[in-house]
Design an enzyme around this catalytic site. Structure first.
Site: not given
Ligand code: 8YV
Length: 316
Positions: A234, A263, A282
Site C-alpha cells: 500500500r 492513489e 495498482h
C-alpha cells in the site's frame, strides 16, 4: 425476495451476472452521499470494490446489514473494530492474490533494474539510430540480495521467484517464521540490517497502524545508493516525501511502485516526472484468473454472511 446488496462502484457485467446467479440484487451506494434512506434500510450485504472507507457511521446507516465482503485481501480501508463491535462479519480474499501480486512485484523489480521503461522510450525515439553498449546500464538481478518486508503469502511467492534468480534472500516480518522461511532459503534480518544489505527491497506487508510510513527518511538513508525499492503493498507504508528526496538525491537508485499515497497521485506529483521510477496503476492482482478467484471468494463470503454461515475467509 432477492438479497439486497449495496456496492460502492459500477461492477463489471460478469460480476453482476455471478451475483445475480446467487439471487443478489445490486444497488449503487454513493460514498460521498447522500444515499436513499430506504436503500440503506434494505441492505442485507455490502460488496466492497476498491478502497472506500467503511466505518461505524457507514455501518450504522445500514441497520439490517449482515455482512461486508471485500474484493481484495487488504482491509486497511475498513474499520474492523467498528464492524466487530456491531457483530458484522468482514470477509476478504487471502491467498487468491498471492501469485499475481508476486509476479507484479518481480515485474516492477526487473523493469526498474533493467531500465525497461526508459529503454522502451529510447528504442521508439528518433534518437535510437545505432546500438551502443555503453548506455542504460542497469542493476544486475541475478545473484543480488533481495530483502522482503512482509513474509505472508505474497512475500513467500516473491521469495520463490527470487530463488530462480539465484538471489540471496533476507526477510523481515513481525515474527520470524523459520518453518516456512528455511524452506524458501530466506534468512530473517532486523529491518535495519535488511535495508543496509539488500540490493532490492520489496514491500509485501499489509497496511496497518504499525506499518504506516515504515519506510521513511531514516530507512531510505540506510539503503544502498544502488538499491531499488519496490512497493506492491500500500502506498501508505512509504513516506512519499522521503522517497522523492531519496530518488532525487541518489539516496537510492530507483523505485518500482504499484501503489502510491495518495492513489492516484496528483498529476503534478514529482514522482511522476522521474525516470528512475517505474509506476503502475495498482495492477498487482489484475489478471483475469486472479480476478475470477477474488470475485468468487467475495461472493462466497457474501452468501455465507447472508445465510448465517461461517465466512470461508473471515477477517473479523
Ligand atoms: C485489489 C489489493 O485489486 O487485494 C488487495 O488488497 O490491493 C488488490 O489486489 C484491490 O484491493 C481492489 O479490490
Amino acid at each position: 425476495m432477492p438479497y439486497q446488496i449495496l456496492t460502492n462502484a459500477e461492477l463489471a457485467p460478469w460480476i453482476m451476472e455471478m451475483l445475480e446467479a446467487v439471487d443478489c440484487q445490486i444497488h449503487l451506494w454513493n460514498e460521498d452521499g447522500p444515499n436513499d434512506p430506504a436503500l440503506l434500510e434494505s441492505a442485507d450485504g455490502f460488496f466492497v470494490y476498491g478502497h472506500p472507507a467503511i466505518n461505524g457511521a457507514m455501518l450504522d446507516s445500514m441497520p439490517n446489514l449482515r455482512v461486508v465482503a471485500n474484493q481484495g485481501v487488504g482491509v486497511d480501508h475498513i474499520n474492523l473494530d467498528d464492524a466487530k463491535a456491531r457483530g458484522i462479519p468482514v470477509g476478504n480474499t487471502p491467498g487468491f492474490v498471492d501469485g499475481a501480486t508476486a509476479d507484479m512485484t518481480f515485474a516492477l523489480l526487473m523493469a526498474a533494474a533493467r531500465n525497461i521503461v526508459r529503454g522502451d522510450h529510447y528504442a521508439r525515439s528518433p534518437g535510437f539510430i545505432h546500438y551502443d553498449a555503453n548506455i542504460l546500464h542497469g542493476q544486475e538481478v541475478f545473484g543480488a540480495t533481495l530483502g522482503i518486508i512482509g513474509m505472508g503469502g505474497i512475500g513467500q511467492q516473491v521469495a520463490r521467484r527470487a530463488a530462480g534468480f539465484d538471489m540471496k534472500i533476507l526477510y523481515h516480518n513481525r515474527n520470524p517464521i523459520p518453518a516456512i522461511a528455511d524452506g524458501l532459503g530466506a534468512t530473517y534480518a532486523s529491518l535495519d540490517d535488511l535495508l543496509a544489505q539488500s540490493d532490492f527491497v520489496t514491500l509485501n506487508m499489509p497496511m496497518t497502524p504499525e506499518t504506516r510510513h515504515m519506510i521513511g527518511r531514516r530507512e531510505l538513508t540506510l539503503m544502498k545508493p544502488t538499491a531499488i525499492l519496490v512497493n506492491a503493498a500500500r502506498g501508505g507504508v512509504v513516506d512519499h516525501d522521503a522517497l522523492v528526496e531519496a530518488l532525487q538525491n541518489s539516496g537510492i537508485w530507483a523505485a518500482g511502485l504499484d501503489v502510491t499515497d495518495p492513489e492516484p497521485l496528483p498529476r503534478d506529483h514529482p514522482l511522476l516526472g522521474m525516470d528512475n521510477v517505474v509506476i503502475a496503476p495498482h495492477l498487482g492482482s489484475a489478471t483475469r484468473k486472479t480476478r475470477i478467484g477474488m470475485v468468487t471468494r467475495t461472493i462466497e463470503n457474501l452468501i455465507a454472511g447472508l445465510t448465517g454461515q461461517d465466512l470461508p475467509s473471515r477477517v473479523v
